[in-house]
Design a protein around this motif. Structure first.
Motif, PDB file in Angstrom:
ATOM      1  N   GLY A   1       0.646  -1.556  -0.361  1.00  0.00           N
ATOM      2  CA  GLY A   1       0.011  -0.252  -0.463  1.00  0.00           C
ATOM      3  C   GLY A   1       0.582   1.246  -0.140  1.00  0.00           C
ATOM      4  O   GLY A   1       1.904   1.044  -0.500  1.00  0.00           O
ATOM      5  N   SER A   2       0.583   2.289   0.894  1.00  0.00           N
ATOM      6  CA  SER A   2       1.248   3.422   1.453  1.00  0.00           C
ATOM      7  C   SER A   2       1.944   3.382   2.529  1.00  0.00           C
ATOM      8  O   SER A   2       1.145   2.845   3.513  1.00  0.00           O
ATOM      9  CB  SER A   2       0.964   4.567   0.729  1.00  0.00           C
ATOM     10  N   GLY A   3       2.789   4.590   2.690  1.00  0.00           N
ATOM     11  CA  GLY A   3       3.224   4.651   3.995  1.00  0.00           C
ATOM     12  C   GLY A   3       4.089   5.560   4.071  1.00  0.00           C
ATOM     13  O   GLY A   3       4.308   6.635   3.352  1.00  0.00           O
ATOM     14  N   THR A   4       5.063   6.060   5.111  1.00  0.00           N
ATOM     15  CA  THR A   4       5.724   7.375   5.410  1.00  0.00           C
ATOM     16  C   THR A   4       6.856   6.748   5.961  1.00  0.00           C
ATOM     17  O   THR A   4       7.359   5.626   7.377  1.00  0.00           O
ATOM     18  CB  THR A   4       5.713   8.143   6.300  1.00  0.00           C
ATOM     19  N   VAL A   5       8.470   6.551   5.977  1.00  0.00           N
ATOM     20  CA  VAL A   5       9.826   5.721   6.830  1.00  0.00           C
ATOM     21  C   VAL A   5      10.199   7.176   7.263  1.00  0.00           C
ATOM     22  O   VAL A   5      10.380   8.374   6.708  1.00  0.00           O
ATOM     23  CB  VAL A   5      10.540   5.549   5.334  1.00  0.00           C
ATOM     24  N   PHE A   6      10.325   6.746   8.464  1.00  0.00           N
ATOM     25  CA  PHE A   6      11.122   7.636   9.387  1.00  0.00           C
ATOM     26  C   PHE A   6      12.446   7.106   9.392  1.00  0.00           C
ATOM     27  O   PHE A   6      12.940   6.310   9.318  1.00  0.00           O
ATOM     28  CB  PHE A   6      10.374   7.579  10.478  1.00  0.00           C
TER      29      PHE A   6
END
Length: 422
Positions: A384-389
């Motif tokens: 899917g989608s997301g955010t990498v920190f």
């Protein structure tokens, strides 16, 4: 520089059965992720110039020398620092902990508050130990000192700047752990504690070699070089300077694949293996000091709905478990092995970051959403989608459906792990 045997060591390395078993505790690179989670590091140990000529030693023999080291009496000075590429965390724990700094409860001398200050920047420490029942750690500041003293089951901490003290008594289980020389969970503060977590059995995922010699804090040392064979790890190498005489790690350096200064570096600038003076482990609160009891903090946590767990103190420092030790916990799964292990954590409720909008639409204001977006990189994949920190060592992917993937791996490795997760 003395020539040394640089043959690689794996889980099938030769040696005595006893030696292999003892050494196995010292070579698991996945524990590096645990070290990074603690965000503690020590700067280079101001090593003496010139590399000593020492007898040849193989990597396996040097690992067994570390495992066999049993120096229980020492005192010394260390330089400590870390560079994860994140803002200073000093005071963060005390700002939110019950009874911590910034609350009416006081208690800023509690170990959980002060040790967070070691998570970034450069610090000087003094340490002393006399067996499993007596240890002292002091953090030196500008015209101030924070000391943490463990003496036969009793823990005292004192902050000379604030005039506050903290007192706790170790429970029976903590005493049992110390008697058995077990490594309890906590924050490592010496090169040996760092090394014990980074040197553990990882079999064919790790290259272990002897890479010359050095002098650290005036003592001759072998250089043990540990490198991942796998691609996708953010760790470039771990280097441990091992005392040639007694096998005690004198310096620990963790370098990132991105280059630059060491992320984690632990080193003595001065060390003495004779018994410290008994007065090092004695403490009486100065007149007028504000004393906070651990039981009071525990009661405050319970009243605020917390777990009621009091800070564990110096007796519990050292020994973070690697990600593999968490496998099977509720809501957590470990993907992969060795240096590229990734923890998959399913958050309660299955929701990701809040979303924003204009004119009050969405979960948060558009300005706040822009701030969150600036902290990480948006990614998409089969998951899917997301955010990498990102930090220089540990990276985390938070998907829009609320699943977290975290490890000492690159952004691409995180996405790959998420794509292949079940």
């Amino acid at each position: 520089m003395a020539p040394n045997d640089s043959a690689e060591t794996t889980g099938k390395a030769t040696g005595t059965v006893v030696g292999r078993r003892k050494a196995a505790r010292y070579i698991v690179p996945v524990a590096v992720a645990g070290v990074a989670a603690a965000t503690i590091g020590l700067v280079p140990a101001l090593a003496d110039s010139g590399d000593p000529e020492l007898p040849k030693i193989s990597a396996q023999e040097l690992i067994e020398k570390i495992a066999a080291s049993d120096e229980q009496q020492l005192s010394g000075t260390l330089k400590i620092s870390t560079d994860l590429g994140i803002p200073s965390l000093g005071g963060l724990a005390g700002s939110f902990a019950p009874g911590g700094a910034g609350t009416d409860g006081g208690g800023s001398a509690a170990p959980e508050d002060k040790l967070m200050e070691l998570a970034s920047g450069t610090h000087t420490l003094r340490v002393a130990a006399d067996g499993p029942d007596k240890q002292r750690l002091s953090i030196l500041g500008n015209a101030a000192e924070y000391s943490l003293i463990h003496n036969k089951g009793e823990v005292w901490a004192y902050d000379s700047k604030s005039g506050e003290a903290y007192h706790a008594a170790a429970d029976a289980e903590q005493q049992k752990q110390k008697k058995e020389h077990r490594a309890p969970a906590g924050v490592p503060t010496t090169p040996k504690e760092f090394a014990e977590q980074a040197l553990a059995a990882a079999g064919d995922t790790t290259s272990v070699t002897v890479d010359g010699t050095s002098r650290v804090a005036g003592r001759d040392a072998y250089q043990l070089l540990i490198k991942p064979k796998q691609t996708g790890s953010t760790v470039a190498s771990v280097r441990v300077a091992v005392d040639a005489a007694n096998g005690v790690p004198l310096k620990f350096t963790l370098s990132a694949n991105g280059g630059g200064k060491a992320v984690v570096d632990a080193g003595f600038t001065k060390v003495d293996f004779s018994r410290p003076d008994a007065s090092s482990f004695s403490f009486t609160p100065p007149k007028g000091a504000k004393v906070t009891e651990a039981d009071d903090l525990k009661d405050a946590a319970e009243q605020q709905g917390g777990e009621g767990k009091a800070p564990e103190g110096l007796a519990e420092l050292g020994g973070l478990k690697g990600l593999e030790g968490l496998d099977g916990s509720q809501g957590l799964n470990v993907i992969g092995e060795g240096w590229t292990s990734v923890a998959q954590i399913k958050t309660p409720g299955g929701s990701g970051l809040p979303t924003g909008g204009s004119q009050g639409s969405g979960d948060i204001p558009a300005e706040a959403q822009g701030f969150l977006d600036a902290l990480g990189d948006k990614v998409t994949g089969k998951f899917g989608s997301g955010t990498v920190f990102k930090t220089r060592l540990v990276n985390a992917l938070l998907t829009d459906d609320g699943t977290v993937y975290v490890g000492a791996v690159t952004k691409d490795a995180l996405v790959q792990a998420a794509n292949g997760a079940k």
